[in-house]
Design a protein around this motif. Sequence first.
Motif, PDB file in Angstrom:
ATOM      1  N   UNK A   1      98.877 -29.421  68.328  1.00 34.18           N
ATOM      2  CA  UNK A   1      99.266 -30.757  68.776  1.00 34.18           C
ATOM      3  C   UNK A   1      98.712 -31.037  70.167  1.00 34.18           C
ATOM      4  N   UNK A   2      98.808 -30.040  71.045  1.00 35.87           N
ATOM      5  CA  UNK A   2      98.251 -30.209  72.388  1.00 35.87           C
ATOM      6  C   UNK A   2      96.748 -30.428  72.340  1.00 35.87           C
ATOM      7  N   UNK A   3      96.067 -29.783  71.388  1.00 41.10           N
ATOM      8  CA  UNK A   3      94.615 -29.946  71.268  1.00 41.10           C
ATOM      9  C   UNK A   3      94.252 -31.381  70.925  1.00 41.10           C
ATOM     10  N   UNK A   4      94.932 -31.963  69.925  1.00 44.03           N
ATOM     11  CA  UNK A   4      94.588 -33.322  69.523  1.00 44.03           C
ATOM     12  C   UNK A   4      95.011 -34.343  70.585  1.00 44.03           C
ATOM     13  N   UNK A   5      95.941 -33.953  71.455  1.00 43.42           N
ATOM     14  CA  UNK A   5      96.374 -34.836  72.543  1.00 43.42           C
ATOM     15  C   UNK A   5      95.541 -34.655  73.803  1.00 43.42           C
ATOM     16  N   UNK A   6      94.540 -33.789  73.742  1.00 45.05           N
ATOM     17  CA  UNK A   6      93.649 -33.635  74.886  1.00 45.05           C
ATOM     18  C   UNK A   6      94.155 -32.701  75.951  1.00 45.05           C
ATOM     19  N   UNK A   7      95.235 -31.950  75.685  1.00 43.57           N
ATOM     20  CA  UNK A   7      95.753 -31.034  76.696  1.00 43.57           C
ATOM     21  C   UNK A   7      94.804 -29.858  76.861  1.00 43.57           C
ATOM     22  N   UNK A   8      94.926 -29.194  78.005  1.00 49.54           N
ATOM     23  CA  UNK A   8      94.129 -27.979  78.219  1.00 49.54           C
ATOM     24  C   UNK A   8      94.541 -26.929  77.184  1.00 49.54           C
TER      25      UNK A   8
END
Length: 548
Positions: A42-49
């Motif tokens: 989820x963090x990946x698709x939201x652009x998180x590190x």
Amino acid sequence: MLRSLDIRDMLLIDRLDLSFGPGLNVLTGETGAGKSILLDCLGFVLGWRSRADLVRQGATQGEVQAVFDLPAAHPARALLAEAGITIDDDELILRRVNALDGRKTGWVNDRRVSGEVLRQLSEVLVELHGQHDDRGLLNPRGHRVLLDAFGAMDLAPVRAAWAARREAARALEEAEAALAAARVEEEFLRHSVAELDKLAPEPGEEQRLDIARRSMQGAERIRDDVARALQMLGGDGAEGAMVDAARWLEGASDRAEGRLDEPLAALSRALIELGEATQGVENTLAALEFDPHALEATEERLFALRALARKHDVLADDLAGLADQLRGRLERLDAGEARMGALRQAARDAEAAYDAAAAALTHARTEAAGRLDQAVTAELVPLKMERAVFRTVVSPADPGPDGRDVVAFTVATNPGAPSGPLDKIASGGELSRFLLALKVCLARGNDALVMIFDEIDRGVGGATADAVGRRLQTLADGAQVLVITHSPQVAALGAAHFRVSKSVTDGMTTSTVVPLSQPDRVAEIARMLAGDRVTDAATEAARSLLDG
């Protein structure tokens, strides 16, 4: 609301399609089953590190797609408009691909975007809370924003006052710089204006002086010749001789039997022409008369004009305009000090207005901090932390557009114990409960964010775990909350329940997530209660928890 999350070839996940609903969504599973992988994806698709090795072993790329419901008033719409992205309905689709070489490509509703756009959207779509979360409540840099949201602070007056203060300071600074620069050339200006005023040049004066000078110089060269010519033409010259000749011929004409009549007539005509010529030469000689001092004065002024023009690198005809320009600069310099006084007063007034607005904001924040402390303290009681002390500290900071305060959430686990930052003072279980109590107070009336709690109930059990679950259930009322939990009391309160498990097939480890039916929920909660060996008592206890 997060409607669905689709994952392909990411970490231990081969293919996963999840659908979430409103309210409290819980995810459970054994330790190491891969619950944190969901957050990574989820963090990946939201652009998180994110970590570098996201692509599943053996795959060429990994992909994550998240679908959100986006109501008309959702703040994400403003960010989308700023990025030039329009959506025709309430569906927002975020998709991101991770290539095997590490390249990442993102889309928003099939429009390619940067990771920064995804990160900006994530700020208004999802809020993650956990013991090691640096994006949420544990980040002191965001505490002032959270307090302002809790207290419904109106930042417009202090921001307007800050802008006016900066503009007044900028105008004063520019005027002081201009005045300082003008003072550097003050001596030059005063000398130049005095010099120009003394000479008083006029447009076209150089040409007039040059013509007059050349005329006088020419007259000086030819005057002697004209004077000698006049002498030869006058009574002592040709005219006198012709008059004498005419007199002599007239005396002899009576005896010449008319032969002198024609010569006398011609001589008379010649005398007339000679008279006209003599008159013309006399007039010319008169015109050539000049005062030598006038030539000297003309040359001196002409040379002075040209020298001053060279000095200022302008044409002589432009000297009058230059004088007006320099005089204007000198006048502005003389008037500058009076203007500086007005600008300094305006800067002081703007500073005072900002101070008043910032002081009012500090007072409002201090009052809101007291209310927040009371609200959090009330929430800590059912979480079995009635002896803990939560305090919102409002301290002075450098002035800025949002006032001159820094806000920090501090805790003391027992009365009399030293207080400090949340993540420095509280233990794991205490920290989870502090964060939950704080979030319950801060999230009231805010259902725009999908709230995710990563093992927020770690270190608690029994009645305390039940209290944690009920606070999470309160947060999920009218909103969406996703909870990764090891607590059966929390899991039993979920509106939707997902189990994360891990299996090994042909030497390949895979994590899966499945939604649980009511019988499956009983079995999962019984496992959480009893461990590997699920007893009838554990199953009955699970049913009891689910029945509430």
